[in-house]
Design an enzyme around this catalytic site. Structure first.
Site, PDB file in Angstrom:
ATOM      1  CB  CYS A  33      -0.880  -0.007   1.246  1.00 26.28           C
ATOM      2  SG  CYS A  33      -1.802   1.506   1.475  1.00 26.28           S
ATOM      3  CB  CYS A  68      -2.181   4.407   6.934  1.00 25.99           C
ATOM      4  SG  CYS A  68      -3.597   3.546   7.617  1.00 25.99           S
ATOM      5  CB  CYS A 120      -8.138  -0.108   3.207  1.00 27.86           C
ATOM      6  SG  CYS A 120      -7.361  -1.048   4.548  1.00 27.86           S
ATOM      7  CD  GLN A 150     -13.193 -12.095  17.359  1.00 32.34           C
ATOM      8  OE1 GLN A 150     -12.208 -11.580  16.833  1.00 32.34           O
ATOM      9  NE2 GLN A 150     -13.244 -12.331  18.648  1.00 32.34           N
ATOM     10  CG  ASP A 196     -12.202 -13.677  23.662  1.00 27.41           C
ATOM     11  OD1 ASP A 196     -11.109 -13.071  23.725  1.00 27.41           O
ATOM     12  OD2 ASP A 196     -12.879 -13.723  22.631  1.00 27.41           O
ATOM     13  CB  CYS A 249      -6.744  -9.502  22.194  1.00 31.47           C
ATOM     14  SG  CYS A 249      -7.502  -8.583  23.522  1.00 31.47           S
TER      15      CYS A 249
HETATM   16  N1  SAH Z   1     -15.728 -13.670  22.912  1.00 30.96           N
HETATM   17  C1  SAH Z   1     -16.367 -12.613  22.175  1.00 30.96           C
HETATM   18  C2  SAH Z   1     -15.950 -11.192  22.597  1.00 30.96           C
HETATM   19  C3  SAH Z   1     -14.591 -10.973  23.145  1.00 30.96           C
HETATM   20  S1  SAH Z   1     -14.174  -9.265  23.336  1.00 30.96           S
HETATM   21  C4  SAH Z   1     -16.144 -12.794  20.711  1.00 30.96           C
HETATM   22  O1  SAH Z   1     -15.190 -13.458  20.323  1.00 30.96           O
HETATM   23  O2  SAH Z   1     -16.906 -12.275  19.908  1.00 30.96           O
HETATM   24  C5  SAH Z   1     -14.298  -9.023  25.071  1.00 30.96           C
HETATM   25  C6  SAH Z   1     -15.713  -8.806  25.555  1.00 30.96           C
HETATM   26  O3  SAH Z   1     -15.672  -8.646  26.975  1.00 30.96           O
HETATM   27  C7  SAH Z   1     -16.384  -7.552  25.028  1.00 30.96           C
HETATM   28  O4  SAH Z   1     -17.596  -7.916  24.430  1.00 30.96           O
HETATM   29  C8  SAH Z   1     -16.632  -6.691  26.292  1.00 30.96           C
HETATM   30  O5  SAH Z   1     -17.820  -5.958  26.232  1.00 30.96           O
HETATM   31  C9  SAH Z   1     -16.677  -7.727  27.372  1.00 30.96           C
HETATM   32  N2  SAH Z   1     -16.355  -7.309  28.751  1.00 30.96           N
HETATM   33  C10 SAH Z   1     -15.463  -6.377  29.168  1.00 30.96           C
HETATM   34  N3  SAH Z   1     -15.368  -6.375  30.506  1.00 30.96           N
HETATM   35  C11 SAH Z   1     -16.202  -7.329  30.962  1.00 30.96           C
HETATM   36  C12 SAH Z   1     -16.538  -7.815  32.271  1.00 30.96           C
HETATM   37  N4  SAH Z   1     -15.976  -7.302  33.357  1.00 30.96           N
HETATM   38  N5  SAH Z   1     -17.431  -8.824  32.372  1.00 30.96           N
HETATM   39  C13 SAH Z   1     -17.995  -9.365  31.257  1.00 30.96           C
HETATM   40  N6  SAH Z   1     -17.718  -8.942  30.006  1.00 30.96           N
HETATM   41  C14 SAH Z   1     -16.840  -7.937  29.856  1.00 30.96           C
END
Ligand code: SAH
Length: 480
Positions: free
Chosen positions: A71, A77, A167, A290, A390, A417
């Site tokens: 790019c 960017c 992009c 995602q 997650d 992440c």
């Molecule tokens: N597993 C899901 C989202 C992961 S992102 C997927 O793959 O689509 C992390 C998520 O945690 C977000 O949606 C956010 O809103 C939520 N989150 C953040 N703090 C939190 C908490 N204390 N308790 C429950 N959820 C929470």
């Protein structure tokens, strides 16, 4: 050494942020766009006590891993940090980032090869084609210094908009959609929003594509209650292949938050659908979904494998968002409970469960660290076989990890992440007797510095959990 000095630096390493690191008299400098193996000419821009920042002036001798950016806007960017690094080297960098965090922050012993003494981190699972993978793009509108309408991305760490036509991380239809909106604005004199004076109309284009379905959504975020000449815009958008729905979101606030609360559907159903594996999802403008659906299937496939479900388990999916992982697990488990803090996401999760005909998944709105202990206190007899988390970048709340330990699931699957908070939390779980059976980094964001990791833990007192992916490492863990 002082600011503005020019140095020749051999670049030795990459920082977690994706900057090259080179030392002058053992004093380290961070250099954006420089790569390990480069001999770089740089100018010092900032000096701190123990490190500094420098700007790349030229690459005197390029690294063997250096490739030309695809790019033309890659350096300006803020979106891509690693376009000039060969993809194989990018995967190695990401793998190392996870291994380093486990070692330095988690205090774990890390082995360079399977079967060695310590945790082996296999290479990050990458994409066959690491381009055009994003299912969503949020493109700001504005004006450049000459008053020309621009739409594109913010330059790194600023709010200057870099004008762009295409992009390379976004699907081709993004460019067509953006072109349609720009042409409509120019033709009908529709003004872009100006952040500095809080005037004008069009703030962002939110573009979404369902990768499995080909469906396209355009959502215009406006500083007002609607858009003029909507029919003319629709006529142009209809030419974009897969175009399914147009919505307008009202955001009159002086804020960096992109979406406002009210969304109006001008055409189509107001949502698109996508599939990850066999699970269907309905996606609205505000839904969290995602960014890379192709790699999400890889990541969740791994999480599912680590969960080791046979069909009679009770599983918790904490931080469940719209239930993506929960529904993946629901295909194989007796019962799945999801917990998510954002009520709208919980509503989406319930709708997605219904859409797929899952009757074994229930969702709670609330903080994972509050819902889980409360539920456990009320139902102490109900065993959790597997707990999946997650969390966002800051990792799990301590109270949550404490509860997980008390509930004593056979397996604990951690999707992360941020390798740093992952390593910190795994150390805490280690204190509770949970050992790492397998770790797998997955590249969800090619060309950027981010890396996702999925990790399988089991309790040392329970029978050893064999994870097919890394049996040798597992043997080691069994002995220790
Ligand atoms: N597993 C899901 C989202 C992961 S992102 C997927 O793959 O689509 C992390 C998520 O945690 C977000 O949606 C956010 O809103 C939520 N989150 C953040 N703090 C939190 C908490 N204390 N308790 C429950 N959820 C929470």
């Amino acid at each position: 050494m002082k600011k503005n000095d020019i140095l020749r630096l051999p670049i030795e390493d990459l920082s977690a942020e994706g900057e090259g690191i080179g030392k002058a008299d053992s004093f380290p400098f961070f250099v954006k766009d420089a790569l390990p193996g480069d001999l770089a000419e740089v100018r010092i821009t900032k000096l701190q006590k123990t490190y500094g920042y420098a700007r790349l002036l030229s690459v005197i001798e390029p690294s063997s891993d250096r490739v030309e950016a695809r790019c033309p806007k890659a350096r300006a960017c803020g979106g891509c940090q690693l376009q000039e690094l060969r993809y194989e080297a990018e995967l190695k960098f990401k793998t190392k980032k996870v291994a380093d965090a486990l070692q330095r922050i988690g205090g774990f012993r890390v082995s360079g090869e399977p079967g060695g003494e310590g945790i082996y981190v296999p290479e990050a699972l990458g994409m066959a084609d690491p381009w055009r993978y994003r299912a969503k793009a949020q493109i700001p509108f504005g004006y450049d210094r000459d008053g020309k309408l621009v739409a594109g991305f913010y330059a790194g760490r600023t709010h200057d908009i870099i004008d762009m036509e295409d992009c390379l991380l976004a699907p081709e239809e993004t460019a067509g959609t953006l072109r349609a909106v720009k042409a409509w604005m120019l033709e009908y004199g529709v003004p872009a929003y100006r952040e500095d004076v809080h005037e004008g109309l069009v703030r962002h284009l939110l573009f979404r594509k369902g990768f499995a379905t080909g469906e396209i959504m355009a959502c215009l975020i406006v500083n007002g209650s609607g858009i003029p000449h909507a029919d003319a815009l629709l006529e142009k958008l209809r030419k974009v292949p897969g175009f399914k729905t147009l919505t307008v979101n009202e955001n009159r606030a002086r804020t960096n938050v992109i979406l406002g609360r009210r969304t109006e559907t001008l055409y189509g159903p107001g949502w698109i659908e996508d599939r990850i594996g066999d699970v269907r999802f309905r996606i609205s403008p505000a839904s969290f979904f995602q960014v890379n659906p192709v790699q999400t299937a890889v990541l969740y496939g791994k999480a599912l494998e680590y969960a080791g479900l046979k069909g009679d388990e009770t599983v918790w999916d904490l931080y469940c968002g719209i239930g993506t992982i929960s529904l993946f697990l629901a295909q194989k488990a007796r019962r799945v409970y999801g917990v998510e803090i954002v009520p709208d996401a919980v509503r989406d999760a319930r709708e997605n469960a219904a859409l797929n005909g899952f009757q074994n998944a229930s969702f709670f709105a609330g903080k994972a660290e509050e819902v889980l202990p409360a539920y456990y206190a009320e139902h102490p007899e109900e065993k959790a076989d597997v707990i999946v988390v997650d969390p966002p970048r800051k990792g799990c709340d301590r109270a949550l990890l404490d509860t997980v330990a008390r509930m004593a699931p056979d397996r604990f699957v951690y999707v992360s992440c941020d390798p740093a908070t992952l390593a910190r939390d795994l150390r805490i779980m280690d204190g509770y007797g949970y050992r790492i059976a397998a770790v797998q980094p997955v590249d969800m964001f090619p060309n950027s510095r981010h890396v996702e990791t999925v990790c399988c833990l089991y309790h040392q007192k329970k029978d050893f959990i064999s994870v097919p992916y890394e049996p040798k490492n597992a043997e080691y863990l069994k002995k220790n």
